[in-house]
Design an enzyme around this catalytic site. Structure first.
Site, short mmCIF file in Angstrom:
data_model
loop_
_atom_site.label_atom_id
_atom_site.label_comp_id
_atom_site.label_asym_id
_atom_site.label_seq_id
_atom_site.Cartn_x
_atom_site.Cartn_y
_atom_site.Cartn_z
N ASP A 227 44.38 7.68 -19.53
CA ASP A 227 45.76 8.34 -18.45
C ASP A 227 45.71 6.91 -17.52
O ASP A 227 45.11 6.28 -16.51
CB ASP A 227 45.31 9.46 -17.42
CG ASP A 227 45.98 9.42 -17.01
OD1 ASP A 227 46.84 10.73 -18.03
OD2 ASP A 227 47.34 9.46 -16.12
N ASN B 154 58.05 4.50 -12.85
CA ASN B 154 59.13 5.27 -12.60
C ASN B 154 59.78 4.68 -11.31
O ASN B 154 61.20 4.77 -11.70
CB ASN B 154 58.73 6.84 -13.15
CG ASN B 154 58.57 6.22 -15.21
OD1 ASN B 154 59.01 5.62 -15.99
ND2 ASN B 154 58.01 7.51 -14.91
N HIS C 238 63.31 4.02 -15.12
CA HIS C 238 62.42 4.61 -16.59
C HIS C 238 62.41 3.31 -17.52
O HIS C 238 61.35 3.80 -18.58
CB HIS C 238 62.93 6.01 -17.06
CG HIS C 238 62.78 6.96 -16.17
ND1 HIS C 238 63.04 7.35 -14.96
CD2 HIS C 238 61.79 7.99 -16.77
CE1 HIS C 238 61.68 8.15 -14.63
NE2 HIS C 238 61.12 9.07 -15.94
N ASP D 87 59.06 3.45 -19.71
CA ASP D 87 58.74 3.13 -21.05
C ASP D 87 58.26 1.02 -21.99
O ASP D 87 57.39 1.49 -22.82
CB ASP D 87 60.10 2.99 -21.85
CG ASP D 87 60.44 5.11 -21.63
OD1 ASP D 87 60.31 5.18 -21.11
OD2 ASP D 87 61.94 4.77 -22.44
N GLU E 212 51.93 9.43 -19.97
CA GLU E 212 51.83 8.33 -20.11
C GLU E 212 49.70 7.75 -20.54
O GLU E 212 48.64 8.00 -19.82
CB GLU E 212 51.48 8.08 -18.18
CG GLU E 212 50.95 8.68 -17.02
CD GLU E 212 50.88 10.42 -17.75
OE1 GLU E 212 51.21 10.33 -17.83
OE2 GLU E 212 50.09 10.45 -16.24
#
Ligand SMILES: Nc1nc2c(ncn2[C@@H]2O[C@H](COP(=O)(O)OP(=O)(O)OP(=O)(O)O)[C@@H](O)[C@H]2O)c(=O)[nH]1
Length: 351
Positions: free
Chosen positions: A222, A230, A235, A239, A265
């Site tokens: 994680d 973000n 964003h 990504d 994530e």
């Protein structure tokens, strides 16, 4: 599609092919029966009636063979070849006095549906060439051929058009099917296995490991404080970080390991034939690699990893839950670390 979904979709396609073939055989049987009786009793043409009898017999035999599902492809090919040749023979034997050749236009669509785009193209091209050769030969032996040239040219053009249209339609179906299969197996953003497909592969790895007496390790990775990335970079950068994190993880694990996106994530790795100590080394390698590499144009990040190894007769869900528990503790202990599942103490028998 997942293996299960691909299998189910293939079964549906095979069932539809078998249904269409049965419908065509029923039509051929009825046609052979009615025209056979008519040719024999009304027109007194026993040779043509005998060919009608072959049409009927071929349909009944193929119907019986079709009761074995594994014979679908060979029976399809045999039916197409048998009726294709019979049609041409019928046309010659009846001295082209009827319109039986219009049936030639039925074969290409049927061939594409039953044999797929490659088999359909090959069959239809060969069959169309045979029909054209027959035209040419018949015209050299005029006046055997009472059909007018424009009618024959039209039929030839319909055959070619059918080959093009049905090849196009079958290719479109095959491409759409392949794309659906890809979409249902892979995560759209990262291109890694999606959760369903990962689950299916993990299940398979665990079953194989059980047979071999080895163990399967699962690592849940994680990314830490991903929300901040973000929030700070937007964003789109977020990504890109996810895509590159996936590539970074895939680059450091073995080719025999599977990497999936668990959601958001979070990533998941399965390492076949791997004990807890080996899995801990893999996890550390992944953690260090993510920490070292600036991702998405210079974003520095870290990751927490939870590791668990399967126990005998354990379910996939329980193994993943233990890896998740270890990941939760890694977060609790301050992130950017690897935490192994808590190994159960074997109870010491009382003396
Ligand atoms: N850019 C992008 N962000 C995503 C995607 N999926 C999930 N996220 C974001 O990932 C963040 C996850 O936030 P949290 O669950 O709070 O986790 P975190 O910020 O990484 O914090 P910890 O896991 O506790 O270290 C959220 O802001 C989600 O919007 C995605 O596909 N693209």
């Amino acid at each position: 599609m997942t293996d299960y979904a691909v299998g189910a979709a293939t079964e549906i396609r095979l069932a539809r092919q078998a249904s269409l073939l049965r419908a065509m055989l029923l039509l051929a049987a009825c046609y052979g029966f009615v025209t056979g009786l008519t040719n024999f009793f009304v027109f007194s043409r026993p040779l043509i009636a005998a060919i009608d009898g072959l049409v009927l017999a071929g349909a009944v035999l193929s119907w019986l063979l079709l009761r074995q599902a594994r014979l679908l492809w060979p029976v399809s090919l045999a039916v197409l070849t048998f009726y294709g040749l019979l049609l041409l023979f019928y046309f010659i034997a009846s001295e082209a006095r009827n319109y039986s050749l219009v049936w030639a236009a039925v074969l290409p669509p049927l061939a594409f549906f039953l044999l797929g785009s490659r088999g359909g193209t090959l069959f239809s091209a060969l069959f169309s060439l045979l029909v054209l050769a027959l035209f040419a030969m018949s015209y050299r032996q005029a006046p055997v051929m009472p059909l007018e040239l424009p009618a024959l040219l039209n039929l030839g053009a319909v055959l070619v058009a059918h080959c093009i249209i049905f090849r196009f339609s079958e290719r479109s179906r095959e491409l759409a099917y392949a794309e659906l299969a890809r979409l249902s197996q892979y995560d759209e953003l990262t291109g890694l296995l999606n959760r369903r497909q990962f689950d299916a592969e993990l299940r398979q790895h665990m079953a194989l490991a059980r047979r071999r007496g080895s163990s399967t390790a699962v690592l849940l990775v994680d990314l830490d404080h991903f929300k901040h990335i973000n929030d700070r970079h937007g964003h789109l950068v977020g990504d890109r970080v996810l895509v590159e994190a996936g590539q970074c993880i895939s680059a450091v694990v073995r080719a025999t390991d599977s990497v999936g996106r668990w959601g958001g994530e979070e990533f998941v790795i399965v390492c076949p034939d791997t004990e807890l100590s080996g899995a801990s080394q893999v996890a550390e390698k992944v953690r260090r690699s993510l920490e070292r590499s600036p991702l998405g144009d210079g974003v520095q990040l870290s990751a927490s990893v939870g590791v668990a190894v399967d126990r005998s007769e354990e379910s996939v869900e329980s193994l993943l839950a233990r890896a998740d528990g270890a990941l939760y503790r890694a977060k609790e202990q301050g992130r950017n670390r690897v935490v192994l599942e808590e190994v159960m103490e074997t109870p010491v028998p009382a003396c």
